[in-house]
Design a protein around this motif. Structure first.
Motif, PDB file in Angstrom:
ATOM      1  N   ASP A   1       0.825  -1.197   0.000  1.00 55.58           N
ATOM      2  CA  ASP A   1       0.000   0.000   0.000  1.00 55.58           C
ATOM      3  C   ASP A   1       0.869   1.260   0.000  1.00 55.58           C
ATOM      4  O   ASP A   1       0.549   2.246  -0.685  1.00 55.58           O
ATOM      5  CB  ASP A   1      -0.920  -0.005   1.226  1.00 55.58           C
ATOM      6  N   ALA A   2       1.968   1.228   0.731  1.00 55.50           N
ATOM      7  CA  ALA A   2       2.870   2.380   0.743  1.00 55.50           C
ATOM      8  C   ALA A   2       3.467   2.608  -0.643  1.00 55.50           C
ATOM      9  O   ALA A   2       3.584   3.754  -1.107  1.00 55.50           O
ATOM     10  CB  ALA A   2       3.974   2.154   1.780  1.00 55.50           C
ATOM     11  N   MET A   3       3.852   1.522  -1.325  1.00 57.41           N
ATOM     12  CA  MET A   3       4.391   1.665  -2.676  1.00 57.41           C
ATOM     13  C   MET A   3       3.319   2.192  -3.622  1.00 57.41           C
ATOM     14  O   MET A   3       3.600   3.041  -4.494  1.00 57.41           O
ATOM     15  CB  MET A   3       4.931   0.317  -3.165  1.00 57.41           C
ATOM     16  N   ARG A   4       2.108   1.736  -3.465  1.00 59.60           N
ATOM     17  CA  ARG A   4       1.017   2.235  -4.304  1.00 59.60           C
ATOM     18  C   ARG A   4       0.812   3.731  -4.099  1.00 59.60           C
ATOM     19  O   ARG A   4       0.533   4.465  -5.050  1.00 59.60           O
ATOM     20  CB  ARG A   4      -0.275   1.467  -3.987  1.00 59.60           C
ATOM     21  N   GLN A   5       0.919   4.173  -2.861  1.00 58.81           N
ATOM     22  CA  GLN A   5       0.756   5.604  -2.597  1.00 58.81           C
ATOM     23  C   GLN A   5       1.861   6.415  -3.264  1.00 58.81           C
ATOM     24  O   GLN A   5       1.597   7.476  -3.835  1.00 58.81           O
ATOM     25  CB  GLN A   5       0.761   5.855  -1.090  1.00 58.81           C
ATOM     26  N   LEU A   6       3.090   5.937  -3.195  1.00 57.36           N
ATOM     27  CA  LEU A   6       4.186   6.637  -3.866  1.00 57.36           C
ATOM     28  C   LEU A   6       3.987   6.658  -5.375  1.00 57.36           C
ATOM     29  O   LEU A   6       4.215   7.677  -6.042  1.00 57.36           O
ATOM     30  CB  LEU A   6       5.520   5.976  -3.522  1.00 57.36           C
ATOM     31  N   THR A   7       3.573   5.528  -5.919  1.00 56.07           N
ATOM     32  CA  THR A   7       3.306   5.459  -7.356  1.00 56.07           C
ATOM     33  C   THR A   7       2.156   6.389  -7.720  1.00 56.07           C
ATOM     34  O   THR A   7       2.171   7.033  -8.779  1.00 56.07           O
ATOM     35  CB  THR A   7       2.994   4.011  -7.766  1.00 56.07           C
ATOM     36  N   ASP A   8       1.156   6.471  -6.858  1.00 50.62           N
ATOM     37  CA  ASP A   8       0.017   7.339  -7.118  1.00 50.62           C
ATOM     38  C   ASP A   8       0.433   8.812  -7.176  1.00 50.62           C
ATOM     39  O   ASP A   8      -0.150   9.592  -7.938  1.00 50.62           O
ATOM     40  CB  ASP A   8      -1.055   7.132  -6.040  1.00 50.62           C
ATOM     41  N   LEU A   9       1.414   9.188  -6.397  1.00 46.73           N
ATOM     42  CA  LEU A   9       1.902  10.568  -6.445  1.00 46.73           C
ATOM     43  C   LEU A   9       2.443  10.887  -7.835  1.00 46.73           C
ATOM     44  O   LEU A   9       2.210  11.978  -8.381  1.00 46.73           O
ATOM     45  CB  LEU A   9       2.981  10.786  -5.390  1.00 46.73           C
ATOM     46  N   GLN A  10       3.173   9.927  -8.419  1.00 47.52           N
ATOM     47  CA  GLN A  10       3.683  10.134  -9.782  1.00 47.52           C
ATOM     48  C   GLN A  10       2.529  10.170 -10.778  1.00 47.52           C
ATOM     49  O   GLN A  10       2.495  11.020 -11.678  1.00 47.52           O
ATOM     50  CB  GLN A  10       4.647   9.000 -10.160  1.00 47.52           C
ATOM     51  N   ARG A  11       1.573   9.267 -10.604  1.00 52.93           N
ATOM     52  CA  ARG A  11       0.435   9.180 -11.523  1.00 52.93           C
ATOM     53  C   ARG A  11      -0.362  10.491 -11.517  1.00 52.93           C
ATOM     54  O   ARG A  11      -0.694  11.038 -12.583  1.00 52.93           O
ATOM     55  CB  ARG A  11      -0.446   7.997 -11.121  1.00 52.93           C
ATOM     56  N   ILE A  12      -0.679  10.982 -10.330  1.00 56.12           N
ATOM     57  CA  ILE A  12      -1.508  12.196 -10.230  1.00 56.12           C
ATOM     58  C   ILE A  12      -0.767  13.407 -10.780  1.00 56.12           C
ATOM     59  O   ILE A  12      -1.365  14.281 -11.415  1.00 56.12           O
ATOM     60  CB  ILE A  12      -1.948  12.401  -8.766  1.00 56.12           C
ATOM     61  N   ARG A  13       0.536  13.437 -10.584  1.00 61.35           N
ATOM     62  CA  ARG A  13       1.325  14.539 -11.160  1.00 61.35           C
ATOM     63  C   ARG A  13       1.183  14.530 -12.680  1.00 61.35           C
ATOM     64  O   ARG A  13       1.020  15.586 -13.306  1.00 61.35           O
ATOM     65  CB  ARG A  13       2.785  14.381 -10.741  1.00 61.35           C
ATOM     66  N   LEU A  14       1.221  13.343 -13.280  1.00 59.57           N
ATOM     67  CA  LEU A  14       1.085  13.234 -14.730  1.00 59.57           C
ATOM     68  C   LEU A  14      -0.346  13.521 -15.192  1.00 59.57           C
ATOM     69  O   LEU A  14      -0.554  14.053 -16.283  1.00 59.57           O
ATOM     70  CB  LEU A  14       1.519  11.849 -15.192  1.00 59.57           C
TER      71      LEU A  14
END
Length: 885
Positions: free
Chosen positions: A583-596
Motif C-alpha cells: 500500500d505504501a508503494m502504491r501511494q508513492l506510485t500514485d503521487l507520480q500518476r496524479i502529477r502526470l
C-alpha cells in the motif's frame, strides 16, 4: 433506483399461507419437453379456498386435490402466464391447520439460453441431449408449480425417467436402494429404452436448492473419512474423457472437506457428495444440497488452466461445499438476506485460501477484487446507484449476485470478526448455526447472535454497513511527544451532512527501527464517531513508523495525512506487514500518476525511479510481493481520478516507458532469472504461480518498448511456455504490439485452441484485450465464426467483458458504440453478461464532459433497444444511470 422502479420489495414477502412438508416428484425427460408430476403435502396456516403457486413458462395439464381417505379430485385453476401465478381453486374452504395435498401435472420446454429451471447444456458427441438445472433463485417454478420461497423448506422424493443412454440421472438426496439396489437407474418395466431412479432427501430443503439433471459424464470416484470414522462417497462427474483433469480438483475437495470439519466444526451429513461439470452457467458454481455444479472451465484443471482459474478452482470448491452448512441447512429468509448465505461462505473460502497459499498473496489478490474497475464494489458504489448490502428492492434476483454481495459483504464479515474478536466470533457463529439449523434466518437474527455472545450493541455497525450506499474515507495524523513518551493518533472519517458515522475497525501497530512491531501496540481501534483519538503511552522513542489499516482492515479508503515520501519509503523497507508495504508503494506510485494526470509533461521523480530500481534488483523479495510492488496499474489510489480513463492510460504509458528507459537491462535480467518454462514431471500447477505472476509484470514492462527485440522476446516466451498463464501473457503482449507476426500467430492459436472450452475462452480474452486499431474488427470476426456460440456464457464473458476494462479502446467513439450495440444484442440471450458489460458506464455522472457526451446517447439507445418487459434488469440499469445525471 427509486423505490417505484423495483418490481419486488421486502413487503412482497409476507408470511407463507401454508407449511410445506414434502414433495413427491416424478420428472420425465422426453425428446422436446420435460413432463412433471408434483404432489405437494402441506398444512394450511390460514383459512383458504384457493392456493396460489409460482409457475413460470409451464404448460399445465391438470391439477388434483389429494386428501387422505378421499379419492383424487380434479381442481379448477387459473394460470396467469404474465404474472407467473397458478391459482388452484379448492373444492371447499380449507380450515387453518388442515393437512391436504395438491398434485400438478405440467411440462416445461428447456431453453438453450435461459439458464434457469431445466435447460439444454452442451451435449457430448453421440449422447442424448444434456440437461442441467439451475434453481437459484426462482428456477424451480420453471420446472413445476411450487411455493418458490426460501422459507418453503421441505423433504423431497424425486423419481427421474429418461432415455436409457444417459450415464447419470441426478437429484438431491440418497438413492432409494429398495428401488435401485445397485445405486444406479434401472430399466423401466415394459419400456427397455427408458430408465428410472428414485432419490429421497430427508432433510428439509428450500426449492432454490433443487437439482435435476440427465447427462453423459465420466466419473472419478473417491471417498473421505472423518475422525468419527464416517465415510462420505465422492463423485466428480466430468465430460467424457476428462477424468485425468479432475484428479487435482478431487484432491482439493478432499482437503476442503476435512479442513471445514477441523476449522468450522461442520461434518457433511449425506451419503454422497457430487461435483458435476456444467458447460453453461451464468455463475461459477451452485450448491444444490449434495450436488454442486461448477462450470467446466473452473471444475477441471488442464493445460489451459490459468493461474487465476486455479485460484478460483480452490475457492469455488470449498465455497460450494461450505454452503451445505451456510445456505442449505441454515437458509436465508428472503432474497434480501442473500448476503448471509454468500458473505459468510466467502469468509470461510478466504480462510481456506489463506491456509493453502501465502496469506499475504491471497489478501492482496482479494484487494484486487475490491478495486476491480468493472465489477468491484468500490467502483459500483462510486456511481451512487448500488452499494446497499440489504437492498431496497430488485427486478430480478440475479441482480443480487454481484460484487456488493460477494465482496463488500464478505468485508463486513471480516470487520465484524475484527470488532468482536476471533473467540466471540466463533461463539456467535456456533450460536447462529445451532439456533437456525434446518430453518431460515434473516439479517437481524444473525446479528442478534453476535450481540448475545459479545454483550454489546452492533446496531451502528449493522445499520451503516448494510443499509447504506457508500464507504468511509478515513484519514489519520500522528503526533509524538518525547517528553511525555506519548504517541497520539487522530482519526477522522468524512461523510455527508445528515449521514451517520460508520463503525470502522482499524488495525494498526507501531514499528521499530529493527522492522518489528513494538510489543503491545498491535491492536484494532474502533472509530465510531466523525473524530476520535488513540493515545499510546509509554513509547520511549519515536517509532520508525505507524502502520495503519493493515490488510485494509476496513472497507473504504484511508489516508495518513502527515506521512511524507520519506516515511513511505521507510514503510516499504521496514513494515513487517506485507499489505501495508504494498500500500505504501502504491501511494508513492500514485503521487507520480496524479502529477502526470494534472501535468502530462511533468518529470517522473528520480527518487521514485531509484526506489523502483532497488526493488527490481532485490532478489530476496518473494515473487508475488515484488510483482505487486512493480506492477503499474491504471487504477489510482485517489478515487477522485478513477474516471479519468484516457488520462490514466497515458500516465501509465509514460511511467512504464520511463521505467523501461531507465531499467531496461535490469528488467531483462530479472525476467531471465525466473525459470517458469521448465516443468518437472508431476509438478503441481500451483507451484510457481507467484513466479509466473512476476514474470508477466516484467514482460509487460519490457514489451512496452514495442521493438523487434521485444517482439522476438514475446514470441520466444510463447514458444517456451509450459503453463497456460505464461502462454496467455505472451499473447496479450503480442496483441498489444505492432509485430508483423501478430495476426498470423493469433490465427494459428485459434486453430489449435478453439476445440477446447477453456483454451477457446483464453484465446477470446486475448482478442478482446487488444489495443491495436483492428480490435473491434477482430472481435466481430470472432463473434461471427461458426465455432462461437452466443448462448455459451463462458465464451460470451471471455470475448466481451475484457473490452469493458480496455480503457485505451473502449472510450473511443467506436468503443462506446460497441458497448451499446453488444448490450442490446446480448440482453435477450444472456442478461447477466449484458448487465456486467453495461457496468462500463456505471460512473457516467462522473465522466469528463467529452466522454459523457458520447456515453449518454449510448445509454439512451440501450433504454430504447432493450425493453423493460424483455429484460427489466438491463433496461432498469441503463435507465438508472441516466436518471442519476
Amino acid at each position: 433506483m427509486t423505490d417505484r422502479s423495483f418490481k419486488y420489495r421486502r413487503e412482497d414477502f409476507g408470511p407463507l399461507p401454508v407449511q410445506l412438508h414434502h414433495l413427491d416428484i416424478y420428472i420425465n425427460f422426453l425428446e422436446d419437453r420435460v413432463e412433471t408430476v408434483n404432489s405437494l403435502d402441506l398444512t394450511t396456516l390460514v383459512r383458504c379456498s384457493r392456493i396460489e403457486l409460482d409457475a413460470c413458462g409451464l404448460e399445465v395439464y391438470k391439477v388434483e386435490w389429494m386428501k387422505e381417505g378421499e379419492p383424487a379430485l380434479p381442481l379448477a385453476y387459473d394460470y396467469k402466464i404474465a404474472s407467473n401465478r397458478l391459482t388452484v381453486h379448492l373444492p371447499r374452504e380449507a380450515a387453518a391447520g388442515e393437512r391436504l395435498g395438491i398434485r400438478t401435472f405440467t411440462a416445461c420446454i428447456p431453453s438453450d439460453h435461459i439458464l434457469e429451471g431445466i435447460y439444454r447444456d452442451s451435449t457430448p458427441p453421440g449422447a442424448p441431449q444434456q440437461y442441467m438445472s439451475q434453481c437459484q433463485q426462482w428456477g424451480f417454478q420453471r420446472i413445476m408449480p411450487i411455493f418458490d420461497d426460501c422459507r418453503a423448506k421441505c423433504t423431497m422424493t424425486t423419481t427421474i425417467e429418461a432415455d436409457a443412454a444417459y450415464t447419470h440421472l441426478i437429484s438431491n438426496g440418497n438413492i432409494d436402494r429398495t428401488l435401485n439396489p445397485d445405486g444406479r437407474p434401472i430399466l423401466k418395466p415394459g419400456a427397455p429404452g427408458r430408465q428410472i431412479i428414485t432419490y429421497h432427501n430427508p432433510v428439509p430443503m428450500a426449492p432454490y436448492l433443487f437439482i435435476v439433471c440427465a447427462g453423459t459424464w465420466d466419473a472419478l470416484v473417491d471417498r473421505v473419512t472423518y475422525d468419527s470414522r464416517r465415510t462420505v462417497h465422492l463423485e466428480y462427474l466430468v465430460p467424457p474423457g476428462s477424468v485425468e483433469e479432475a484428479k487435482i480438483p478431487m484432491e482439493i475437495l478432499k482437503k476442503a472437506i476435512l479442513w471445514v470439519k477441523e476449522t468450522q466444526g461442520y461434518e457433511y451429513t449425506g451419503e454422497t457428495y457430487r461435483t458435476i461439470c456444467m458447460n453453461k452457467s451464468n455463475f461459477g458454481g451452485m450448491e444444490n444440497v449434495g450436488n454442486t455444479t461448477i462450470v467446466t472451465d473452473a471444475a477441471l484443471i488442464n493445460e489451459h488452466t490459468l493461474d487465476t482459474s486455479l485460484l478460483y478452482a480452490h475457492a469455488v470448491i470449498v465455497h460450494e461445499f461450505e454452503h451445505n452448512q451456510c445456505g442449505s441447512e441454515t437458509t436465508m429468509e428472503t432474497p434480501f438476506d442473500v448476503w448471509l448465505n454468500e458473505a459468510f461462505t466467502v469468509d470461510v473460502e478466504r480462510q481456506f485460501m489463506a491456509d493453502t497459499f501465502d496469506p499475504s498473496f491471497i489478501r492482496l489478490h482479494q484487494l484486487d477484487g475490491i478495486r476491480n474497475p468493472l465489477l468491484g464494489p468500490l467502483a459500483m458504489e462510486d456511481g451512487g446507484h448500488v452499494g446497499r448490502i440489504v437492498r431496497q428492492g430488485f427486478n430480478n434476483p440475479d441482480e443480487l449476485i454481484d460484487g456488493v454481495t460477494y465482496v463488500k459483504a464478505a468485508e463486513v464479515i471480516r470487520m465484524l470478526k475484527l470488532i468482536v474478536g476471533p473467540r466471540l466470533f466463533q461463539e456467535g457463529k456456533d450460536l447462529y448455526f445451532s439456533r437456525y439449523r434446518h430453518g431460515n434466518a434473516n439479517t437481524d437474527q444473525f446479528f442478534e447472535c453476535f450481540e448475545e455472545v459479545s454483550g454489546r450493541s452492533l446496531q451502528q455497525f449493522k445499520e451503516e454497513w448494510l443499509h447504506r450506499i457508500g464507504y468511509p474515507g478515513v484519514s489519520a495524523s500522528t503526533e509524538y511527544s518525547a517528553e511525555k513518551k506519548r504517541l497520539t493518533i487522530s482519526f477522522r472519517q468524512d461523510f455527508e451532512r445528515g449521514e451517520n458515522a460508520f463503525h470502522v475497525p482499524i488495525r494498526l501497530a507501531l514499528v521499530g527501527w529493527d522492522g518489528k512491531d513494538l510489543e503491545g501496540t498491535d491492536q484494532v481501534f474502533e472509530l465510531r464517531e466523525r473524530e476520535s483519538k488513540l493515545i499510546l503511552e509509554g513509547i520511549a522513542e519515536l517509532p520508525a513508523l505507524v502502520s495503519m489499516n493493515r490488510e485494509c482492515s476496513f472497507y473504504g479508503t484511508f489516508r495518513h495525512e502527515n506521512l511524507t515520501e520519506e516515511d513511505l519509503i521507510r514503510q516499504i523497507r521496514l513494515d513487517p506487514n506485507a499489505c501495508a508495504r504494498v500500500d505504501a508503494m502504491r501511494q508513492l506510485t500514485d503521487l507520480q500518476r496524479i502529477r502526470l494526470l494534472n501535468d502530462p509533461g511533468a518529470e517522473i521523480d528520480p527518487r521514485w525511479l531509484t526506489l523502483y530500481g532497488g526493488i527490481l534488483n532485490d532478489f530476496q523479495l518473494p515473487s508475488a510481493l515484488k510483482a505487486y510492488f512493480l506492477r503499474i496499474d491504471e487504477q489510482p489510489m485517489d478515487r477522485g481520478y478513477c474516471t479519468w480513463y484516457l488520462e490514466l492510460v497515458a500516465a501509465r504509458d509514460r511511467m512504464m516507458k520511463v521505467i523501461n528507459d531507465t531499467w531496461k537491462a535490469d528488467l531483462i535480467k530479472a525476467y531471465r532469472r525466473l525459470d517458469t518454462f521448465t516443468k518437472r514431471e508431476g509438478q503441481p500447477p500451483s507451484e510457481g504461480i507467484e513466479d509466473r505472476m512476476l514474470k508477466q509484470v516484467l514482460l509487460d514492462l519490457i514489451s512496452v518498448e514495442d521493438s523487434q527485440e521485444t517482439h522476438r522476446l514475446i514470441l520466444d516466451h510463447f514458444a517456451s511456455a509450459a503453463f497456460a498463464s505464461d502462454r496467455v501473457a505472451a499473447l496479450l503482449a503480442l496483441n498489444r504490439s505492432s509485430s508483423p507476426e501478430r495476426r498470423r500467430v493469433l490465427e494459428e492459436v485459434y486453430r489449435q485452441w478453439h476445440g477446447h472450452l477453456s483454451g477457446y475462452a483464453n484465446y477470446l480474452r486475448v482478442i478482446s484485450s487488444g489495443t491495436r486499431d483492428d480490435v473491434f474488427e477482430m472481435i466481430e470476426k470472432e463473434k461471427n465464426r461458426p465455432t462461437f456460440d452466443m448462448t455459451q456464457p463462458t465464451w460470451c464473458r471471455a470475448l466481451f467483458l475484457p473490452m469493458a476494462v480496455n480503457n485505451r479502446m473502449v472510450w473511443r467513439p467506436e468503443g462506446v458504440r460497441w458497448i451499446a450495440d453488444t448490450v442490446i444484442e446480448l440482453a435477450p440471450v444472456n442478461a447477466t453478461t449484458a448487465s456486467r458489460l453495461l457496468n462500463t458506464f456505471q460512473n457516467v455522472g462522473r465522466l469528463k464532459p467529452d466522454l459523457q457526451e458520447r456515453v449518454v446517447p449510448a445509454l439512451e439507445r440501450i433504454v430504447r433497444g432493450v425493453s423493460d418487459e424483455q429484460c427489466p434488469t438491463v433496461h432498469g440499469q441503463a435507465k438508472t444511470y441516466l436518471d442519476a445525471l
